[in-house]
Design a protein around this motif. Structure first.
Motif, PDB file in Angstrom:
ATOM      1  N   GLU A 130      43.303  32.078  39.878  1.00 29.58           N
ATOM      2  CA  GLU A 130      42.030  32.155  39.147  1.00 29.58           C
ATOM      3  C   GLU A 130      41.792  30.893  38.326  1.00 29.58           C
ATOM      4  OE1 GLU A 130      40.797  36.204  37.529  1.00 29.58           O
ATOM      5  OE2 GLU A 130      42.956  36.485  37.716  1.00 29.58           O
ATOM      6  N   TYR A 131      42.879  30.264  37.901  1.00 27.37           N
ATOM      7  CA  TYR A 131      42.776  29.035  37.105  1.00 27.37           C
ATOM      8  C   TYR A 131      42.803  27.780  37.987  1.00 27.37           C
ATOM      9  CZ  TYR A 131      42.941  31.040  32.412  1.00 27.37           C
ATOM     10  OH  TYR A 131      42.625  31.696  31.246  1.00 27.37           O
ATOM     11  N   THR A 163      37.547  30.417  31.754  1.00 24.90           N
ATOM     12  CA  THR A 163      37.899  30.637  33.152  1.00 24.90           C
ATOM     13  C   THR A 163      37.743  32.105  33.568  1.00 24.90           C
ATOM     14  OG1 THR A 163      39.542  28.919  32.827  1.00 24.90           O
ATOM     15  CG2 THR A 163      39.708  30.206  34.857  1.00 24.90           C
ATOM     16  N   LEU A 164      38.241  33.027  32.716  1.00 24.65           N
ATOM     17  CA  LEU A 164      38.306  34.427  33.143  1.00 24.65           C
ATOM     18  C   LEU A 164      36.952  35.142  33.085  1.00 24.65           C
ATOM     19  CD1 LEU A 164      41.798  35.332  31.631  1.00 24.65           C
ATOM     20  CD2 LEU A 164      41.236  34.818  34.023  1.00 24.65           C
ATOM     21  N   ASP A 219      37.002  36.235  22.580  1.00 29.47           N
ATOM     22  CA  ASP A 219      38.215  37.041  22.383  1.00 29.47           C
ATOM     23  C   ASP A 219      38.423  37.946  23.611  1.00 29.47           C
ATOM     24  OD1 ASP A 219      40.176  38.842  21.525  1.00 29.47           O
ATOM     25  OD2 ASP A 219      38.989  39.666  19.882  1.00 29.47           O
ATOM     26  N   GLY A 220      37.407  38.741  23.939  1.00 30.64           N
ATOM     27  CA  GLY A 220      37.559  39.745  24.997  1.00 30.64           C
ATOM     28  C   GLY A 220      37.831  39.157  26.374  1.00 30.64           C
ATOM     29  N   TRP A 221      37.069  38.126  26.748  1.00 30.51           N
ATOM     30  CA  TRP A 221      37.257  37.532  28.081  1.00 30.51           C
ATOM     31  C   TRP A 221      38.073  36.248  27.985  1.00 30.51           C
ATOM     32  CZ3 TRP A 221      35.541  40.280  32.339  1.00 30.51           C
ATOM     33  CH2 TRP A 221      34.679  41.357  32.052  1.00 30.51           C
ATOM     34  N   GLY A 222      38.619  35.993  26.771  1.00 29.96           N
ATOM     35  CA  GLY A 222      39.415  34.788  26.551  1.00 29.96           C
ATOM     36  C   GLY A 222      40.768  35.119  25.959  1.00 29.96           C
ATOM     37  N   ILE A 519      40.308  47.546  29.920  1.00 27.15           N
ATOM     38  CA  ILE A 519      39.126  48.395  30.078  1.00 27.15           C
ATOM     39  C   ILE A 519      37.950  47.555  30.600  1.00 27.15           C
ATOM     40  CG2 ILE A 519      37.505  49.922  28.866  1.00 27.15           C
ATOM     41  CD1 ILE A 519      39.757  50.660  26.937  1.00 27.15           C
ATOM     42  N   LEU A 520      37.821  46.332  30.096  1.00 26.64           N
ATOM     43  CA  LEU A 520      36.755  45.453  30.601  1.00 26.64           C
ATOM     44  C   LEU A 520      36.929  45.206  32.097  1.00 26.64           C
ATOM     45  CD1 LEU A 520      36.412  42.557  27.939  1.00 26.64           C
ATOM     46  CD2 LEU A 520      35.014  44.621  28.150  1.00 26.64           C
ATOM     47  N   VAL A 521      38.159  44.911  32.486  1.00 32.43           N
ATOM     48  CA  VAL A 521      38.419  44.591  33.897  1.00 32.43           C
ATOM     49  C   VAL A 521      38.130  45.812  34.776  1.00 32.43           C
ATOM     50  CG1 VAL A 521      40.246  43.971  35.552  1.00 32.43           C
ATOM     51  CG2 VAL A 521      40.073  42.765  33.374  1.00 32.43           C
TER      52      VAL A 521
END
Ligand code: XCC
Ligand code: SF4
Length: 626
Positions: A130-131, A163-164, A219-222, A519-521
């Protein structure tokens, strides 16, 4: 007669331990809370400002006193600035925790971290891809070195987007771009929030709040997402594992060592040390039957998720556990560790150890862990804990532990579903499962301990809503007995059937608070499978007993990601009707999700059920009137 302490907590172990502390004359968080009453009304409404030294200032909510601070900031600006700084602090805490893990990953790659290793190499390779880190024909160490570097760049400013973010549905990313809230660097967004909220910078309450969302997304996606992924790479991706919870996990005849805090870097080394045959022998030689490692709060959740290590309690239980008199040593890393703990421990024989270079506490001995000394230091400390066993006085462990299942990573959930989210989608479509809710967050003495979590969760599952949980909420629900296969008896008929067929409980423990990103994923995977945005899904978030700034950041990234979120305790925003309206109504147009506040969990359950049925109707799925 009702015992006076029965009002403070719904848990039996909590009640009994509180009685013990009263007998021992040891003060707890509840006494200090009542000593603070009444708490400052200006601060409760977010109307006080200490940003600069022309102040402190406050705005009179009744319109009689001053309506502006010395600089001219009005209620909207002051409330938005204060909230922005709460998000920044919360995002910083979780993201800095992530950075510490990346540093361990880098040290592992360089061979400077004895005892640590890459535990889940397939995951290392997946995340590296992914990176854009090359993985073919390369060793785990080479990949880890490059991945650590690439992640460190996510913290800086040299990228346009994290990135994510690529894991989020396309529609969601487009919304963020349109609103100008795509997070760039993790540290950058926090730093920019501190800049914007300095006197005389951003005085648009709307632009401040939008940047708050961007900061939370970083924060959440990082930072939090990196924390979870690197923890899995280093210590293993959680799999379903039985464990047990409450004060009863302490053992009267063993050396009890408690780890408290958030970061698994220290607690994983403690676990290794506790399992070593030499130290077990030492414990036997000192008259104990063994070494019993247990967790508190989120560092406990990290160990519970990956190794089934027992969990002694959540946030409001941390002082009470010590009053058992059975804890030889408590080791703290950082976050949610009450500075009162040293004073509580001084009334018993418990040795208190602080372990992080960035967290000190009164009444604790500081023994600093680094990747290069962690393995040795953990052994030394376990040996010291064993020597402390003989100093024990009276021991009070009044309850038996409750069994529970943990370890529901996204990978495990998909596996339990037979390899794809399809069975879950099918059950959502027929209405056997109405929707899913993430119940997350802390304890807060403003709410009866565990009452919010347990009541809300009970109402949701009995109405066929699947609950996933993390953090202190997850511990509350485990203590309530919601996390064994037989707990399907608490579920409505549809949820009972689906969970029964899969052999899973109706409440799935997804981990610590950084693990909210799981949970986000999961939500992103469901949205992709249905070809919709996250905000179209029949899902919601809830933080029924939150206290921490980290929870503010989590709530904000949930909402910014499209998950409508219901808070229990009111955040300090009621001083600005504009801010309240934007957060509870206005965001619907911008993000398809809003905040709601409802301290009564019975009413919160109804709010959430209505929201879920509304989303079902919009998707053309069978919906019922709530
Ligand atoms: Fe802390 Fe994580 Fe809140 Fe519990 S839920 S009180 S933040 S330990 Ni994180
Ligand atoms: Fe007062 Fe303005 Fe300074 Fe805040 S920034 S303390 S409102 S003068």
């Amino acid at each position: 007669m009702k015992h006076p302490f029965s009002e403070n907590t719904i848990t039996e172990d909590g009640r009994l331990m509180l009685r013990k502390m009263e007998k021992d004359q040891v003060e707890t968080v509840w006494e200090r809370f009542s000593a603070q009453q009444p708490q400052c009304g200006f601060c409760e409404m977010g109307l006080s400002c200490r940003v600069c030294n022309m102040g402190p200032c406050r705005v009179d909510p009744f319109g009689e006193g001053p309506q502006q601070g010395v600089c001219g900031a009005d209620a909207d600006i002051i409330v938005a600035r204060n909230l922005g700084r709460m998000i920044a602090a919360g995002a910083a805490a979780h993201s800095d925790h992530g950075r510490d893990l990346v540093e361990v990953l880098a040290a592992v790659a360089e061979g400077h971290a004895p005892g640590y290793a890459v535990n889940d190499e397939p995951k290392l390779r997946r995340v590296a891809a992914e990176y854009d880190v090359a993985t073919q024909d390369r060793s785990a160490a080479e990949i880890a070195a490059d991945l650590a570097r690439a992640m460190q760049e996510d913290y800086g400013t040299r990228r346009k987007a994290l990135t994510l973010l690529a894991r989020a549905p396309r529609k969601r990313r487009e919304r963020w771009a349109q609103l100008g809230i795509t997070p760039r660097g993790i540290d950058r967004e926090t730093s920019e929030m501190m800049h914007r909220t300095h006197m005389g910078v951003d005085n648009g309450w709307q632009s401040l709040l939008l940047h708050g969302l961007r900061n939370a997304l970083s924060d959440g996606w990082g930072g939090s997402m990196i924390a979870t992924e690197v923890s899995d790479i280093l210590f293993g991706t959680p799999r379903v594992t039985p464990n047990s919870v409450n004060v009863g996990v302490l053992k009267a005849d063993q050396v009890n060592i408690v780890v408290h805090g958030h970061n698994p870097v220290v607690s994983e080394m403690l676990l290794q040390a506790c399992q070593s045959p030499e130290l077990t022998e030492l414990a036997l030689a000192r008259g104990a039957q063994g070494i019993n490692l247990v967790g508190l709060c989120c560092t406990g959740n990290e160990l519970l998720m990956r190794h089934g290590i027992p969990m002694a309690g959540n946030h409001l239980m941390t002082e009470l556990v010590i009053a058992s008199g059975a804890v030889e040593m408590m080791l703290a890393d950082y976050q949610c560790i009450m500075p009162s703990l040293g004073a509580v421990a001084a009334c018993y024989h418990t040795r208190m150890i602080s372990t992080s270079d960035k967290a000190r506490f009164p009444g604790m001995t500081h023994r600093e862990f680094h990747p290069d000394n962690a393995r040795e230091l953990a052994r030394t400390l376990v040996a010291e804990a064993i020597e402390n066993f003989s100093r024990r006085g009276e021991v009070y462990i009044p309850v038996a532990p409750v069994p529970s299942l943990g370890g529901f990573s996204v990978e495990t959930i998909i596996e339990a579903l037979g390899g794809s989210p399809d069975p879950l989608i099918a059950a959502l479509k027929t209405g056997q499962i109405r929707g899913a809710v993430g119940v997350v967050g802390c304890n807060n003495p403003k709410i009866r301990h565990d009452f919010g979590h347990v009541t809300l969760t009970r109402r949701l599952i009995e109405n066929d809503i699947l609950v996933v949980d993390t953090g202190c909420a997850a511990i509350a629900n485990a203590k309530a007995g919601f996390k064994v296969a037989e707990a399907i008896r608490y579920a409505g008929p549809g949820l009972r059937e689906v969970c029964g067929a899969l052999g899973i409980p109706p409440v799935l423990h997804m981990g610590s608070c950084v693990d909210n990103v799981r949970i986000l994923v999961l939500a992103a995977a469901l949205a992709d499978a249905l070809g919709v945005d996250i905000s179209d899904l029949p899902i919601a978030g809830a933080a029924p007993e939150w206290y921490s700034e980290k929870a503010v950041s989590i709530g904000a990234y949930f909402v910014a990601s499209g998950v409508t979120t219901v808070l229990g305790p009111m955040p300090p925003i009621t001083g600005s009707i504009n801010v309240v309206k934007l957060l509870t109504e206005g965001l619907a147009d911008l993000l398809g999700a809003t905040f709601a506040v409802e301290p009564d969990p019975e009413k919160a359950a109804i709010l959430i059920r209505r929201h879920i049925e509304n989303r079902r109707a919009k998707l053309g799925l069978p919906a019922v009137q709530v």
